[in-house]
Scaffold this motif. Structure first.
Motif, PDB file in Angstrom:
ATOM      1  N   ILE A 137      12.974 -65.553  19.854  1.00 17.12           N
ATOM      2  CA  ILE A 137      12.390 -65.747  21.188  1.00 17.12           C
ATOM      3  C   ILE A 137      13.449 -65.590  22.284  1.00 17.12           C
ATOM      4  O   ILE A 137      13.291 -64.787  23.211  1.00 17.12           O
ATOM      5  N   ILE A 138      14.562 -66.320  22.154  1.00 17.44           N
ATOM      6  CA  ILE A 138      15.534 -66.350  23.246  1.00 17.44           C
ATOM      7  C   ILE A 138      16.382 -65.079  23.284  1.00 17.44           C
ATOM      8  O   ILE A 138      16.698 -64.566  24.343  1.00 17.44           O
ATOM      9  N   VAL A 139      16.730 -64.537  22.118  1.00 16.48           N
ATOM     10  CA  VAL A 139      17.548 -63.321  22.097  1.00 16.48           C
ATOM     11  C   VAL A 139      16.669 -62.071  22.163  1.00 16.48           C
ATOM     12  O   VAL A 139      16.772 -61.263  23.085  1.00 16.48           O
ATOM     13  N   ALA A 140      15.772 -61.924  21.177  1.00 22.86           N
ATOM     14  CA  ALA A 140      15.020 -60.664  21.049  1.00 22.86           C
ATOM     15  C   ALA A 140      13.983 -60.452  22.152  1.00 22.86           C
ATOM     16  O   ALA A 140      13.630 -59.318  22.456  1.00 22.86           O
ATOM     17  N   PHE A 141      13.471 -61.518  22.767  1.00 25.49           N
ATOM     18  CA  PHE A 141      12.480 -61.365  23.834  1.00 25.49           C
ATOM     19  C   PHE A 141      13.115 -61.366  25.225  1.00 25.49           C
ATOM     20  O   PHE A 141      12.645 -60.681  26.123  1.00 25.49           O
ATOM     21  N   VAL A 142      14.182 -62.153  25.404  1.00 25.85           N
ATOM     22  CA  VAL A 142      14.812 -62.238  26.724  1.00 25.85           C
ATOM     23  C   VAL A 142      15.664 -61.004  27.016  1.00 25.85           C
ATOM     24  O   VAL A 142      15.664 -60.490  28.141  1.00 25.85           O
ATOM     25  N   ILE A 143      16.371 -60.499  25.995  1.00 26.24           N
ATOM     26  CA  ILE A 143      17.255 -59.343  26.185  1.00 26.24           C
ATOM     27  C   ILE A 143      16.513 -58.128  26.765  1.00 26.24           C
ATOM     28  O   ILE A 143      16.977 -57.513  27.730  1.00 26.24           O
ATOM     29  N   PRO A 144      15.340 -57.734  26.206  1.00 28.79           N
ATOM     30  CA  PRO A 144      14.627 -56.585  26.794  1.00 28.79           C
ATOM     31  C   PRO A 144      14.277 -56.793  28.261  1.00 28.79           C
ATOM     32  O   PRO A 144      14.362 -55.859  29.064  1.00 28.79           O
ATOM     33  N   GLU A 145      13.893 -58.034  28.635  1.00 31.86           N
ATOM     34  CA  GLU A 145      13.545 -58.317  30.030  1.00 31.86           C
ATOM     35  C   GLU A 145      14.770 -58.148  30.937  1.00 31.86           C
ATOM     36  O   GLU A 145      14.687 -57.544  32.007  1.00 31.86           O
ATOM     37  N   VAL A 146      15.927 -58.642  30.501  1.00 32.53           N
ATOM     38  CA  VAL A 146      17.153 -58.557  31.307  1.00 32.53           C
ATOM     39  C   VAL A 146      17.597 -57.108  31.470  1.00 32.53           C
ATOM     40  O   VAL A 146      17.865 -56.634  32.577  1.00 32.53           O
ATOM     41  N   PHE A 147      17.647 -56.369  30.355  1.00 33.29           N
ATOM     42  CA  PHE A 147      18.137 -54.995  30.392  1.00 33.29           C
ATOM     43  C   PHE A 147      17.138 -54.041  31.046  1.00 33.29           C
ATOM     44  O   PHE A 147      17.520 -53.015  31.611  1.00 33.29           O
ATOM     45  N   SER A 148      15.843 -54.382  30.955  1.00 33.14           N
ATOM     46  CA  SER A 148      14.823 -53.477  31.488  1.00 33.14           C
ATOM     47  C   SER A 148      14.882 -53.354  33.008  1.00 33.14           C
ATOM     48  O   SER A 148      14.303 -52.428  33.577  1.00 33.14           O
ATOM     49  N   GLN A 149      15.562 -54.293  33.674  1.00 35.52           N
ATOM     50  CA  GLN A 149      15.681 -54.225  35.132  1.00 35.52           C
ATOM     51  C   GLN A 149      16.382 -52.943  35.577  1.00 35.52           C
ATOM     52  O   GLN A 149      16.175 -52.456  36.683  1.00 35.52           O
ATOM     53  N   GLN A 150      17.260 -52.408  34.702  1.00 32.33           N
ATOM     54  CA  GLN A 150      18.037 -51.212  35.041  1.00 32.33           C
ATOM     55  C   GLN A 150      17.543 -49.970  34.293  1.00 32.33           C
ATOM     56  O   GLN A 150      18.256 -48.977  34.196  1.00 32.33           O
ATOM     57  N   MET A 151      16.341 -50.043  33.725  1.00 38.23           N
ATOM     58  CA  MET A 151      15.849 -48.944  32.879  1.00 38.23           C
ATOM     59  C   MET A 151      14.538 -48.361  33.400  1.00 38.23           C
ATOM     60  O   MET A 151      13.760 -49.055  34.055  1.00 38.23           O
ATOM     61  N   ASN A 152      14.287 -47.083  33.042  1.00 36.42           N
ATOM     62  CA  ASN A 152      12.983 -46.504  33.304  1.00 36.42           C
ATOM     63  C   ASN A 152      12.049 -46.804  32.132  1.00 36.42           C
ATOM     64  O   ASN A 152      12.472 -47.407  31.136  1.00 36.42           O
ATOM     65  N   ASP A 153      10.786 -46.389  32.222  1.00 41.69           N
ATOM     66  CA  ASP A 153       9.797 -46.725  31.194  1.00 41.69           C
ATOM     67  C   ASP A 153      10.174 -46.188  29.818  1.00 41.69           C
ATOM     68  O   ASP A 153       9.980 -46.873  28.805  1.00 41.69           O
ATOM     69  N   GLY A 154      10.696 -44.976  29.768  1.00 39.63           N
ATOM     70  CA  GLY A 154      11.088 -44.389  28.480  1.00 39.63           C
ATOM     71  C   GLY A 154      12.201 -45.159  27.815  1.00 39.63           C
ATOM     72  O   GLY A 154      12.173 -45.394  26.600  1.00 39.63           O
ATOM     73  N   GLU A 155      13.186 -45.594  28.609  1.00 39.87           N
ATOM     74  CA  GLU A 155      14.309 -46.359  28.055  1.00 39.87           C
ATOM     75  C   GLU A 155      13.855 -47.751  27.605  1.00 39.87           C
ATOM     76  O   GLU A 155      14.325 -48.275  26.588  1.00 39.87           O
ATOM     77  N   LYS A 156      12.923 -48.353  28.365  1.00 41.55           N
ATOM     78  CA  LYS A 156      12.374 -49.652  27.954  1.00 41.55           C
ATOM     79  C   LYS A 156      11.711 -49.546  26.582  1.00 41.55           C
ATOM     80  O   LYS A 156      11.877 -50.415  25.714  1.00 41.55           O
TER      81      LYS A 156
END
Length: 351
Positions: A137-156
Motif C-alpha cells: 500500500i505505502i510503497v507500491a501505491f504511493v510511488i506511482p502517484e508521486v512519480f506520475s506528477q512528472q509523467m505523461n499518460d503513456g509513462e504512467k
C-alpha cells in the motif's frame, strides 16, 4: 435462519435479474435486486470455501475464503473496466482495502470481543503481514502517484505495468514462503489443536456449488455495472462513493460474513487471515491483474489513485498494524477500527 434467507433471495433474485434485463426494468430497482442477489450468492461461495477449508487448516482456509471472496469483486471490476469505468474500479479497490482492514477486521474483533474478553492470533503472521501491507500500500501505491506528477499518460501506464508485475511475483513468493518453505515454522496453538470439525458439504458438492455461484455472480455483476450511472444520478452518489462503499461491500460480502463467524467461534487465525490476507490479495494480485487486463480494453487503467484514496488506505494500514501487531485483540480495538471506517465513509460520501 440466515442460510434460509440467502436461499430465498437466490431463488427469487436470479430469475428477477434475468427478467429485469430482458424487460429493461428501472435501473434503480434492478440495482437493489442485483446487489442482494450477489450478496446471497457470495454467501454460498463462503459456505463452499469454508467446507473445502476445514481439512486444509487456517492459512489455506483463509486464503481460499479470501480468494473466492475477491473473485466476486474481480468479476465486477472486469465488467466495469470493459465499460471504461476506471474511476469506479480504482475506488472499489480502495474500498476493498478499507473494508477488509477496518470493517471486516473491526467487526470480527468487536463481535468476537463481546463473547471473549481477550482473543489471540498468530503474532508471527501478523508481523509478516504488516511488512507486506506497508510495502503493497505505502510503497507500491504511493510511488506511482508521486512519480506520475512528472509523467505523461503513456509513462504512467508503463510504470504501472512494471509495478504490477513486481507485485504479482512478490505475492506468489509470499504464498510460497507461508505455504511451502516456512509452513509450520511459526505455528500458533490454535493451528495445532486436533479438534475435528465436519464440513457442511462434501468436497464435490462444495466445488459444484462454488462453480455455479461464481457463474451466476458473473452474469449478475455485468448487469449491476450497467446501473451505476443511473443510480449515481438518482441518489447524487459520485463514482468514488459507489466504488469505495457500495461495490466494495457487495463484492466482499462472502468474506465479511465468514470472518465474523470465525471470530465468534474464537478462530482468530482464520478471521485475521481472511481480513488481512484478502487485503494483501487485493493490493498485490487483484489490482495488478486488473491493470494488465485493462490493456485489452479501449480505456487502460494506470495504478494511480486519487489523494483521498491514498491517504485513506495508508491511514487504514497504519491503524491496523498498530492494533494487530501484538497478536491479540478485544472488542474496543474492533470498535476503534469501525470508527475509522465510518469517518472515512462520511468523507467519501461528501466528496
Amino acid at each position: 435462519m440466515v442460510n434460509r434467507i440467502f436461499f430465498l433471495i437466490t431463488v427469487i433474485g436470479i430469475p428477477l435479474s434475468v427478467a429485469g434485463n430482458l424487460l429493461h426494468w428501472p435501473s434503480v430497482i434492478m440495482f437493489g435486486v442485483f446487489c442482494l442477489t450477489i450478496i446471497a450468492l457470495a454467501g454460498y461461495m463462503g459456505r463452499a470455501t469454508e467446507s473445502l477449508a476445514i481439512v486444509a487448516g487456517p492459512r489455506i482456509g483463509g486464503l481460499l475464503n479470501a480468494t473466492f471472496g475477491n473473485a466476486v469483486e474481480l468479476i465486477i471490476s472486469i465488467f466495469a473496466l470493459k465499460e471504461g469505468l476506471v474511476e469506479v474500479v480504482l475506488a472499489s479497490l480502495t474500498g476493498s482495502v478499507l473494508g477488509n482492514l477496518l470493517l471486516v477486521a473491526g467487526l470480527s474483533f468487536f463481535v468476537g470481543g463481546l463473547k471473549f474478553k481477550r482473543q489471540e492470533f498468530n503474532v508471527f503472521d501478523a508481523r509478516h503481514n504488516s511488512g507486506l501491507l506497508m510495502f503493497s500500500i505505502i510503497v507500491a501505491f504511493v510511488i506511482p502517484e508521486v512519480f506520475s506528477q512528472q509523467m505523461n499518460d503513456g509513462e504512467k501506464l508503463t510504470l504501472s505495468i512494471g509495478i504490477s508485475l513486481i507485485l504479482i511475483l512478490l505475492y506468489l513468493a509470499a504464498l510460497f514462503f507461508k505455504l511451502v518453505t516456512h509452513r509450520g515454522v511459526y505455528q500458533h496453538k490454535e493451528e495445532s489443536n486436533d479438534v475435528h470439525e465436519e464440513p457442511e458439504w462434501s468436497a464435490k458438492k462444495a466445488l459444484i456449488i462454488l462453480l455455479l455461484a461464481t457463474a451466476a455472480v458473473a452474469y449478475v455483476s455485468e448487469s449491476l455495472v450497467h446501473t451505476f450511472e443511473a443510480v449515481g444520478e438518482q441518489f447524487g452518489w459520485s463514482e468514488l462513493f459507489i466504488g469505495v462503499i457500495i461495490v466494495a461491500i457487495v463484492g466482499n460480502a462472502a468474506e465479511h460474513a465468514s470472518a465474523i463467524i470465525m471470530a465468534y467461534k474464537n478462530k482468530m487465525d482464520i478471521a485475521v487471515e481472511i481480513a488481512v490476507g484478502s487485503t494483501l490479495q487485493i493490493a498485490m494480485f487483484v489490482a495488478p491483474v486488473l491493470v494488465l487486463i485493462s490493456l485489452m480494453f479501449e480505456v487502460n487503467m494506470p495504478l494511480v489513485f486519487t489523494l483521498p484514496e491514498l491517504i485513506a488506505m495508508v491511514s487504514a494500514v497504519l491503524v491496523t498494524i498498530a492494533i494487530s501487531n501484538d497478536g491479540e485483540t478485544n472488542w474496543f480495538e474492533g470498535a476503534t477500527l469501525l470508527a475509522a471506517y465510518v469517518i472515512m465513509g462520511i468523507g467519501f460520501y461528501l466528496l
